[in-house]
Structure formats: C-alpha cells, structure tokens
Design a protein around this motif. Structure first.
Motif, PDB file in Angstrom:
ATOM      1  N   LEU A   1      -3.790  -1.262  -6.679  1.00  0.00           N
ATOM      2  CA  LEU A   1      -2.891  -0.746  -5.625  1.00  0.00           C
ATOM      3  C   LEU A   1      -3.773  -0.033  -4.420  1.00  0.00           C
ATOM      4  N   ASP A   2      -3.470  -0.557  -3.301  1.00  0.00           N
ATOM      5  CA  ASP A   2      -4.048  -0.047  -2.335  1.00  0.00           C
ATOM      6  C   ASP A   2      -3.540   1.472  -2.007  1.00  0.00           C
ATOM      7  N   VAL A   3      -4.278   2.532  -1.622  1.00  0.00           N
ATOM      8  CA  VAL A   3      -3.888   3.866  -1.432  1.00  0.00           C
ATOM      9  C   VAL A   3      -4.424   4.428  -0.355  1.00  0.00           C
ATOM     10  N   LEU A   4      -3.709   4.937   0.661  1.00  0.00           N
ATOM     11  CA  LEU A   4      -4.219   5.589   1.705  1.00  0.00           C
ATOM     12  C   LEU A   4      -3.774   6.948   1.613  1.00  0.00           C
ATOM     13  N   VAL A   5      -4.886   7.860   1.822  1.00  0.00           N
ATOM     14  CA  VAL A   5      -4.715   9.130   1.753  1.00  0.00           C
ATOM     15  C   VAL A   5      -4.063   9.868   3.057  1.00  0.00           C
ATOM     16  N   GLU A   6      -3.086  10.622   2.953  1.00  0.00           N
ATOM     17  CA  GLU A   6      -2.420  11.170   3.891  1.00  0.00           C
ATOM     18  C   GLU A   6      -3.049  12.476   4.562  1.00  0.00           C
TER      19      GLU A   6
ATOM     20  N   ALA B   1      -7.582   2.669   0.828  1.00  0.00           N
ATOM     21  CA  ALA B   1      -7.522   1.781   1.884  1.00  0.00           C
ATOM     22  C   ALA B   1      -7.344   2.375   3.432  1.00  0.00           C
ATOM     23  N   GLY B   2      -7.748   3.607   3.154  1.00  0.00           N
ATOM     24  CA  GLY B   2      -7.866   4.308   4.651  1.00  0.00           C
ATOM     25  C   GLY B   2      -7.231   5.536   4.514  1.00  0.00           C
TER      26      GLY B   2
ATOM     27  N   ARG C   1      -8.906   1.721   7.731  1.00  0.00           N
ATOM     28  CA  ARG C   1      -8.015   1.832   8.135  1.00  0.00           C
ATOM     29  C   ARG C   1      -7.489   3.442   8.472  1.00  0.00           C
ATOM     30  N   VAL C   2      -7.043   3.508   9.825  1.00  0.00           N
ATOM     31  CA  VAL C   2      -6.287   4.815  10.000  1.00  0.00           C
ATOM     32  C   VAL C   2      -5.206   4.666  11.030  1.00  0.00           C
ATOM     33  N   THR C   3      -4.167   4.685  10.082  1.00  0.00           N
ATOM     34  CA  THR C   3      -2.749   4.466  10.805  1.00  0.00           C
ATOM     35  C   THR C   3      -1.727   5.506  10.940  1.00  0.00           C
ATOM     36  N   GLY C   4      -0.907   5.559  11.938  1.00  0.00           N
ATOM     37  CA  GLY C   4       0.089   6.465  12.454  1.00  0.00           C
ATOM     38  C   GLY C   4       0.559   6.191  13.628  1.00  0.00           C
ATOM     39  N   GLY C   5       1.053   7.170  14.374  1.00  0.00           N
ATOM     40  CA  GLY C   5       1.696   6.897  15.851  1.00  0.00           C
ATOM     41  C   GLY C   5       3.138   6.378  15.574  1.00  0.00           C
ATOM     42  N   GLY C   6       3.879   6.960  16.513  1.00  0.00           N
ATOM     43  CA  GLY C   6       5.169   6.589  16.790  1.00  0.00           C
ATOM     44  C   GLY C   6       5.760   6.117  18.226  1.00  0.00           C
ATOM     45  N   THR C   7       6.807   5.951  18.217  1.00  0.00           N
ATOM     46  CA  THR C   7       7.493   5.537  19.551  1.00  0.00           C
ATOM     47  C   THR C   7       6.977   6.365  20.838  1.00  0.00           C
TER      48      THR C   7
ATOM     49  N   ALA D   1       0.692  -1.152  -0.036  1.00  0.00           N
ATOM     50  CA  ALA D   1       0.065  -0.138  -0.150  1.00  0.00           C
ATOM     51  C   ALA D   1       0.825   1.292  -0.081  1.00  0.00           C
ATOM     52  N   VAL D   2       0.356   2.313  -0.349  1.00  0.00           N
ATOM     53  CA  VAL D   2       1.355   3.589  -0.582  1.00  0.00           C
ATOM     54  C   VAL D   2       0.302   4.677  -0.248  1.00  0.00           C
ATOM     55  N   CYS D   3       0.913   5.944   0.170  1.00  0.00           N
ATOM     56  CA  CYS D   3       0.028   6.992   0.759  1.00  0.00           C
ATOM     57  C   CYS D   3       0.048   8.097  -0.595  1.00  0.00           C
ATOM     58  N   ALA D   4      -0.969   8.808  -0.440  1.00  0.00           N
ATOM     59  CA  ALA D   4      -1.021   9.967  -1.561  1.00  0.00           C
ATOM     60  C   ALA D   4      -1.815  11.148  -1.048  1.00  0.00           C
TER      61      ALA D   4
END
Ligand SMILES: Cc1ncc(COP(=O)(O)O)c(C=O)c1O
Length: 372
Positions: free
Chosen positions: A137-142, A173-174, A218-224, A114-117
């Motif tokens: 292709l799965d595309v997530l909107v950033e 894809a989210g 899907r909602v994806t994000g977050g770091g350490t 998957a990739v962002c756009a």
C-alpha cells in the motif's frame, strides 16, 4: 426498489421532473478544459477531487483531459470509482477501523491506490492489514498546513514517514498538504498568505525527511480556491481541486483573483418547480433541505432578478419576491445555484446532463451515500 431517474435522454429541460440535479454540459466542459490549460506550463500534476461529483463518468472525462488520477475521501467512494473504470485513486483522508482497512487492501490489489495517515497507530494498522492480505500500500503522511483538521505537524510527520518507510507492506509515497481553510478566504491576498505558510510547513518537513535520507516523491494538496498558488510554489507536485468542475454559490463569493480560479463557470444547478403561490410576494419551490445542502448558505435563484430563496425546510424552499420582479407562476421551473456543490450532489441519485435545453444523458451519482 430503485427509483426511476427524473428524466430520459432527449426530452426538454422543462419536462425534467423536479427537484433534479442539472449539469449544463457546455460550461462543465469549459471548466474541465480550463483546469487542464491552467496547469499546462506548471509541470504540476492534476488529481481532481472526485468527492465533489461522486460520478465515474465525470472522473473519466477528467482523466481523458490529462488528470493523473483522482482523489476521494472514503473507501466506498474509491470502490465506486474503481468499479466505474478509474484506475488510480488517492484516498486523501485517514482510514481507521478494521473492516475499512480490509476493504482498502482488497481494493489496492485491483487498482493503483494510495491513502493518507497522520498517526502511528493508524500506520501500524495499515501495515498489519496490508501484510495480512499480501498487499503493498502506498501511504502519504498528512501534514497539518494550517487547516486545523487532520494532519501531523512537521516533526511528527517526518517521524511518521520514517515509520511508513520501515513498515512491511507499506511504501512512503509522499506528503498530503491540503489547506482546506484557505479555499474560501475571500481575497487572493489572504489565500496567498495562507498558502505561503503551508509551503513553509512542507519545506520544513521535506528538510527533515532529507536529513533522514527519505525521498519525498509527491507533495499533494490545493483546492479550487488556491490550486494555482500551490502549483506555482515549486514545492507541490500535484493539486487536488474538485469544485471547479461544478462550482457553487460559496465559491462565487470569493473575490475575483487575477488567476484563472474564478473563470470557472457555474455548471451545476438544482431544477425546482413552483409548487405553491400562497401570497403575492411569496412562492414555494419543491426543493428544500433534501435536495440542496445549505451548510454554506442558501441557494441563489439563477437568472431571475428580485427573487430570493429565503428559507429551506425538508421539502420546501420559500422564495421572497420583490414588488417590481417578474413573479414566477405556479408550475414554473427555476434553476437554483447550490450554496455548496459537494453535499448537494450527495443528495441526488442522478445527474441530468443538459445541452442546448435538452437532456443529453443521465449519469449516476455512483458514490452517493458512499460515506464508509
Ligand atoms: C483533501 C482535499 N483535497 C481537495 C479538496 C478539493 O477542494 P475544492 O472542492 O474546494 O476544490 C478537498 C475539499 O474539501 C479536500 O478535502
């Protein structure tokens, strides 16, 4: 010419050639387990960011402990990870340019990708590349959730999602909603406030999507620094921490949080040799800018009180020694904690895995230099 690694399995840590990237296996393995455990109750998926380590061996261990896949930033990084056996990769970044897009859609036919756009022109280019290759292709909107880097604001993101959903060869894809600027805010309260704002931006966007009948799976994000906040938000379905496996001096400066974030231990070091003792209060190491990234500050000298790394030049690291400190001798090997793990790893071909003072294995930094 491919250069030999700085060590062989079985030798003692003191015999490793320097400068070398050292992974202490015990804290590393505890970090991986802690991450999995800390998300167990949340129901949120873990997709570690592999840009920190660039190493399929590490990605495979993260997957074995329950990660659903990994993230990376570049097409060539994704290629290296897939070649190393990783089957599910999110390029958590924009991919722009015809040559890159051709490689992207080719890879999408060999792995779950998957990739962002964040721009309509890029969405159109992704659709053209996918249809030309007969790929899907799965595309997530950033979404820009406050970091001021890539990402569209909510209304534009909702329009992009509609464009993706209507484009042949693409599947919406989210949302990608990573708040990079929040990761190193020093107090938990500041980090929490930043993630509250990110969550509000995500909610605004998902409401707009719902109004257009578009499901956001899907909602994806977050770091350490913040992943537990995203995981507890009820809005994010997946988190992307990367540095937790290795850690660095900059993450070490985050104020202790009640959550598990700061329970991650330093597992990555650069081993360096004292190559000169030109003055009683000065020693010089063989690890400078070509062995250590200094964008987030100079490295710390591990386990040696009163000795500070004060200056990095290309091949040299200058140490200042307090009068009361046990001064390192010529030829001594010291462990340094890098200021920033990701770009430090990218300076090395090999990760020297150490357990109990002995080299256990050598792992290739397979995606080193994979910046295309
Ligand atoms: C999009 C994205 N997700 C996740 C991460 C992981 O962050 P960290 O290494 O701080 O855990 C980064 C790091 O910069 C990133 O750019």
């Amino acid at each position: 010419m491919s250069l030999p690694p700085p060590a062989e399995a079985g030798i003692a840590l003191e015999d490793v050639d320097t400068p070398a990237l050292i992974l202490e296996m015990e804290p590393f393995e505890r970090n991986l387990r802690r991450m999995t455990d800390s998300l167990k109750e949340s129901g949120v998926a873990l997709r570690p960011h592999a840009k920190s380590h660039k190493c399929p061996e590490i990605a495979l261990r993260q997957l074995a402990l329950g990660a659903v896949g990994v993230c990376c930033q570049k097409v060539t990084e994704a290629e290296a990870l897939v070649a190393g056996g990783v089957g599910d990769v999110l390029i958590a970044n924009q991919v722009v340019g015809e040559r890159k897009l051709r490689r992207l859609v080719e890879l999408a036919q060999r792995a779950r990708l998957a990739v962002c756009a964040d721009h309509p022109v890029n969405v159109a280019a992704l659709a053209a590349a996918a249809t030309a290759a007969g790929a899907r292709l799965d595309v997530l909107v950033e979404l820009d959730v406050g970091a001021g880097r890539c990402g569209a604001p909510p209304a534009a993101a909702a329009e992009l999602a509609q464009q993706v959903a209507a484009s042949p060869g693409l599947r919406f894809a989210g949302l990608q909603a990573y708040q990079g600027a929040a990761q190193h805010l020093r107090s938990e309260a500041e980090r929490a406030a930043a993630i509250d704002r990110a969550v509000a931006a995500v909610q605004e966007t998902t409401a707009l999507l719902a109004a257009h009948g578009i499901e956001c799976e899907r909602v994806t994000g977050g770091g350490t620094g913040t992943y537990l906040l995203e995981a507890a938000s009820g809005v994010y379905t997946e988190v992307q921490p990367g540095s937790y496996a290795l850690m660095d001096a900059d993450y070490g400066r985050n104020e202790p949080a009640p959550a598990a974030t700061l329970a991650f231990e330093q597992s990555l070091f650069v081993l360096a040799t004292v190559m000169s003792r030109p003055a009683p209060r000065r020693a010089v190491l063989d690890a400078g800018l070509k062995a250590l990234a200094t964008d987030s500050g100079l490295p710390l000298v591990d386990a040696l009180e009163g000795v500070r790394y004060v200056k990095a030049t290309d091949e040299h690291g200058v140490l200042e020694i307090d009068p009361s400190a046990a001064a390192p001798m010529l030829g001594d090997k010291l462990r340094l904690v890098p200021g920033h793990c990701d770009p430090t790893v990218n300076l090395h071909d090999w990760i020297v895995c150490v357990r109990g003072g002995r080299v256990e294995a050598l792992w290739r930094v397979a995606a080193r230099g994979a910046v295309f």
